[in-house]
Design a protein around this motif. Structure first.
Motif, short mmCIF file in Angstrom:
data_model
loop_
_atom_site.label_atom_id
_atom_site.label_comp_id
_atom_site.label_asym_id
_atom_site.label_seq_id
_atom_site.Cartn_x
_atom_site.Cartn_y
_atom_site.Cartn_z
N TRP A 98 0.61 -1.45 0.19
CA TRP A 98 0.01 -0.10 -0.01
C TRP A 98 0.90 1.22 0.10
O TRP A 98 1.70 1.60 0.93
N GLU A 99 0.52 2.03 -1.05
CA GLU A 99 1.41 3.42 -1.02
C GLU A 99 0.78 4.55 -0.24
O GLU A 99 -0.24 4.84 -0.64
N ILE A 100 1.74 4.96 0.72
CA ILE A 100 1.16 6.18 1.43
C ILE A 100 2.12 7.26 1.15
O ILE A 100 3.20 7.01 0.85
N VAL A 101 1.34 8.52 0.89
CA VAL A 101 2.07 9.89 0.41
C VAL A 101 1.96 10.78 1.62
O VAL A 101 0.76 11.25 1.84
N GLY A 102 3.02 11.18 2.22
CA GLY A 102 3.04 12.14 3.26
C GLY A 102 3.53 13.45 2.52
O GLY A 102 4.50 13.46 1.89
N THR A 103 2.94 14.60 3.01
CA THR A 103 3.49 15.93 2.37
C THR A 103 3.47 16.84 3.28
O THR A 103 2.60 17.02 4.45
N SER A 104 4.20 18.03 2.86
CA SER A 104 4.37 19.11 3.79
C SER A 104 4.87 20.24 2.96
O SER A 104 5.29 20.12 1.76
N GLY A 105 4.31 21.72 3.34
CA GLY A 105 5.03 22.80 2.71
C GLY A 105 4.42 22.93 1.35
O GLY A 105 4.82 23.35 0.37
N GLY A 106 3.10 22.50 1.24
CA GLY A 106 2.28 22.51 0.00
C GLY A 106 2.92 21.53 -1.28
O GLY A 106 3.04 21.92 -2.32
N GLU A 107 3.31 20.62 -0.56
CA GLU A 107 3.92 19.28 -1.39
C GLU A 107 5.30 19.78 -1.72
O GLU A 107 5.89 19.17 -2.94
#
Length: 112
Positions: free
Chosen positions: A37-46
């Motif tokens: 399962w791929e999880i994508v975490g982001t910050s700073g507007g990607e």
């Protein structure tokens, strides 16, 4: 006690063993699903993107060159941590949802 034959009742024990085996197979399938399962975490507007699986194994990190400022390394560190924590929160939600039918028995019966 009419009808009591003693012992565990062979048919019931076989059914119980079949159910346990089926649950073990389902658990293994779910564990594999969580690995893939791929999880994508982001910050700073990607500006920072972290890729991981639902077991929180980080597979990659992408940085927008605009956030790589040698004069402000601390900001980049904060963005990376925020993206990882975002991914962890998403991974926790998926893990809990998929493992709920097993009563949280993931990772070798909850031993890991």
């Amino acid at each position: 006690m009419a009808g009591f034959r003693g012992g565990m009742g062979g048919g019931n024990m076989q059914n119980l063993m079949k159910q346990a085996q089926k649950m073990q197979e389902q658990l293994q399938e779910t564990e594999k699903l969580l690995d893939d399962w791929e999880i994508v975490g982001t910050s700073g507007g990607e500006a920072v993107v972290v890729y991981m699986n639902a077991k929180k194994k980080i597979d990659g990190i992408e940085l927008d060159p605009k956030v790589v400022d040698p004069e402000d390394v601390e900001m980049l560190e904060d963005l990376i941590l925020a993206a990882i924590n975002d991914g962890y929160a998403k991974a926790d939600a998926v893990y809990k949802e998929k493992m709920a039918p097993f009563g949280g028995l993931g990772g070798a019966g909850g031993l890991l």
